[in-house]
Write an enzyme that holds these catalytic residues in place. Structure first.
Site, PDB file in Angstrom:
ATOM      1  N   ASP A  18      -2.847   7.102   4.513  1.00  5.47           N
ATOM      2  CA  ASP A  18      -1.907   6.158   5.138  1.00  5.47           C
ATOM      3  C   ASP A  18      -2.634   5.118   5.989  1.00  5.47           C
ATOM      4  OD1 ASP A  18       0.633   5.158   5.906  1.00  5.47           O
ATOM      5  OD2 ASP A  18       0.622   6.364   7.731  1.00  5.47           O
ATOM      6  N   HIS A  40      -6.057   0.609   6.167  1.00  6.43           N
ATOM      7  CA  HIS A  40      -6.240  -0.291   7.314  1.00  6.43           C
ATOM      8  C   HIS A  40      -7.624  -0.199   7.970  1.00  6.43           C
ATOM      9  CE1 HIS A  40      -2.039  -0.781   6.796  1.00  6.43           C
ATOM     10  NE2 HIS A  40      -1.643   0.266   7.488  1.00  6.43           N
ATOM     11  N   LYS A  56       0.846  -1.183   0.000  1.00  2.00           N
ATOM     12  CA  LYS A  56       0.000   0.000   0.000  1.00  2.00           C
ATOM     13  C   LYS A  56       0.887   1.241   0.000  1.00  2.00           C
ATOM     14  CE  LYS A  56      -0.718   2.000   4.039  1.00  2.00           C
ATOM     15  NZ  LYS A  56       0.333   2.296   4.968  1.00  2.00           N
TER      16      LYS A  56
HETATM   17  C1  BG6 Z   1       1.675   1.602   8.321  1.00  3.39           C
HETATM   18  C2  BG6 Z   1       1.654   3.100   8.230  1.00  3.39           C
HETATM   19  O1  BG6 Z   1       1.002   1.035   7.228  1.00  3.39           O
HETATM   20  O2  BG6 Z   1       1.037   1.181   9.534  1.00  3.39           O
HETATM   21  C3  BG6 Z   1       2.340   3.708   9.440  1.00  3.39           C
HETATM   22  O3  BG6 Z   1       2.324   3.509   7.045  1.00  3.39           O
HETATM   23  C4  BG6 Z   1       1.718   3.176  10.719  1.00  3.39           C
HETATM   24  O4  BG6 Z   1       2.239   5.137   9.399  1.00  3.39           O
HETATM   25  C5  BG6 Z   1       1.683   1.652  10.704  1.00  3.39           C
HETATM   26  O5  BG6 Z   1       2.487   3.643  11.828  1.00  3.39           O
HETATM   27  C6  BG6 Z   1       0.922   1.109  11.899  1.00  3.39           C
HETATM   28  O6  BG6 Z   1       1.041  -0.278  11.923  1.00  3.39           O
HETATM   29  P1  BG6 Z   1       0.941  -1.080  13.290  1.00  3.39           P
HETATM   30  O7  BG6 Z   1       0.820  -2.508  12.911  1.00  3.39           O
HETATM   31  O8  BG6 Z   1       2.199  -0.759  14.045  1.00  3.39           O
HETATM   32  O9  BG6 Z   1      -0.261  -0.528  13.998  1.00  3.39           O
END
Ligand code: BG6
Length: 467
Positions: A227, A232, A140
């Site tokens: 992002d 997500h 992504k």
């Molecule tokens: C990433 C983003 O996809 O996911 C980041 O680019 C973010 O900005 C991260 O900090 C968060 O992932 P996790 O699994 O640590 O919550």
């Protein structure tokens, strides 16, 4: 497997340590090779790449790079540089790796490169024949709006048909996200109340404590909406809101998730709070007048029978009070308030809530009301929590990326995003991208701009947890 961007940040933090963990757990195929790739300028030799991988595993891995497992892993790594129009070193490295594997190995390409490089790598894979029969993992963000996502899908589909494309969203590899499916569809008492008759609202809350951590270049052009939210958090929403699939196979599962996206109303900028933490504009590499958001909270509505009239509130941002991953389902009140609250419960009753905390290793809790012990009939709030760490040995659990890399090797697309769903999410996002509300400042360590309380009223955010 060919890893483009093999010397980059993602490969260092997640992919190389994750692949070693899979190898150590005995989950890689019997015979395999990993070829790192990057532009020729500054490309490492095989030996330098192995040393780079060793350092990455030592710093970010769950197991140390030592012993026979490491030696075998290290022997299976090599490097082949590739530039547009100059793929020869990569072709030679792939030929050599395939000779070592023997037979007719399947190729898997992982594009851990900036989006601006996607198209040229995919075209090179097509032109050189490397793509024949191969699978493609794409990172992504997949596009920045509907038009760019469509163009990217067209470029990818010119070389790889959709059944061979694995668009990665590492949140979908988290154990507890899978567990949303188990909780909903394996338990007879949950699903009957998982709808508008019983649920008043849903919160999908992913605050982060970290700031942009030196990623100004990426973040300035991306912002929290692209992002975190359109990727997500919307994907999580798909799992929380979907209808039961006929089976857990990739197609029915993804069909149901895509139907949720189809039923999403186009976002209304009046129900979006964009924030920027104080001090962001002073970060190295950030424009002093930057309008990029480091925080978004928004209201999403679904026009379908299960969820009509139930708002979903999503929040994510950098430099907030805690780093958490929490989905909260707020239940409706019973028809009649018959009981007074005990004074120690504090102001305002929090109705029943089901709280799915998917911080690794995660927990599921319910908040409900019980009688305060004593002669008077008064209520106070109580909580029951199931904790993964206390109930299971989670040592062998796979991290999000590891699970997804394994699934891509096995050819299981269940936890990967699909072209139609991605395009639909950009489509519903268009009103916000066209007319974003101004960014509002918030203090680092807070929970975002004050407007978040108006956004969610008459409910309230389930985080921060009340003591
Ligand atoms: C990433 C983003 O996809 O996911 C980041 O680019 C973010 O900005 C991260 O900090 C968060 O992932 P996790 O699994 O640590 O919550």
């Amino acid at each position: 497997m060919v890893l483009f961007g093999a010397t980059g940040d993602l490969a260092q933090r997640k992919l190389l340590p994750g692949l070693f963990h899979l190898a150590k757990a005995g989950l890689l195929p019997d015979r395999w090779r990993i070829v790192g790739s990057a532009p020729a300028d500054g490309a490492p030799t095989d030996e330098e790449f192995r040393a780079h991988a060793r350092d990455a595993v030592a710093e970010f891995g769950t197991s140390k790079p030592e012993g026979p497992a490491w030696e075998e892993f290290e022997r299976s790594l090599s490097f082949g540089a590739a530039d547009p129009g100059a793929p020869e070193p990569l072709l030679a490295a792939v030929r050599e790796a395939e000779r070592a594997v023997g037979g007719d190995p399947r190729r898997l390409f992982h594009l851990a490169v900036p989006p601006s490089a996607f198209a040229s790598v995919v075209e090179m894979l097509g032109a050189t024949g490397l793509a024949d029969g191969a699978r493609l993992i794409v990172e992504k963000p997949f596009g920045t709006d509907l038009a760019s996502a469509r163009a990217l899908n067209a470029t990818v589909h010119a070389v790889f048909d959709e059944s061979r494309v694995f668009r990665i969203d590492h949140f979908l590899g988290k154990e507890s996200v899978d567990n949303i499916l188990a909780l909903r569809f394996a338990n007879g008492f949950i699903e009957p109340v998982w709808n508008r008759d019983h649920i008043s609202h849903v919160q999908i809350d992913v605050p982060e404590k970290i700031g942009i951590e030196g990623r100004a270049h990426f973040f300035e052009g991306t912002g929290t909406f692209r992002d975190m939210i359109v990727t997500h958090l919307f994907q999580l929403l798909g799992f929380v809101a979907m209808e039961p699939p006929t089976t857990l196979a990739a197609q029915p599962l993804r069909d149901e998730k895509e139907k949720v996206f189809q039923s999403m109303r186009r976002l209304d900028p009046a129900h979006v709070v964009r924030g920027q933490y104080e001090g962001y504009r002073d970060e190295p590499g950030v424009d002093p007048h930057s309008d990029t958001e480091t925080f978004v909270a928004l209201r999403v509505e679904l026009d379908n029978w299960r969820w009509a009239g139930v708002p979903f509130f999503l929040r994510s941002g950098k430099s907030l009070g805690q780093g958490r991953h929490v989905v909260t389902l707020g239940f409706r009140e019973p028809p009649l308030r018959m009981f007074p609250m005990a004074a120690r419960s504090g102001p305002g009753i929090r109705n029943n809530e089901l709280v799915i905390d998917f911080d690794d290793p995660g927990s599921i809790g319910t908040r409900f009301l019980v009688k305060d012990p004593g002669p008077a009939m008064r209520l106070c709030e109580a909580e029951m929590v199931f904790s993964y760490a206390e109930s299971f040995n989670t040592m062998y659990a796979l991290e999000g990326y590891e699970r997804l890399l394994l699934d891509a090797m096995l050819g299981d697309q269940s936890l990967f995003t699909r072209s139609d769903g991605i395009e639909r999410l950009w489509e519903v996002s268009a009103p916000l991208l066209e007319k974003p509300p101004p960014v509002e400042p918030y203090a680092p360590g807070s929970w975002g701009p004050d407007a978040i309380h108006r956004l969610i009223a008459p409910y309230r955010w389930s985080l921060p947890d009340r003591d």
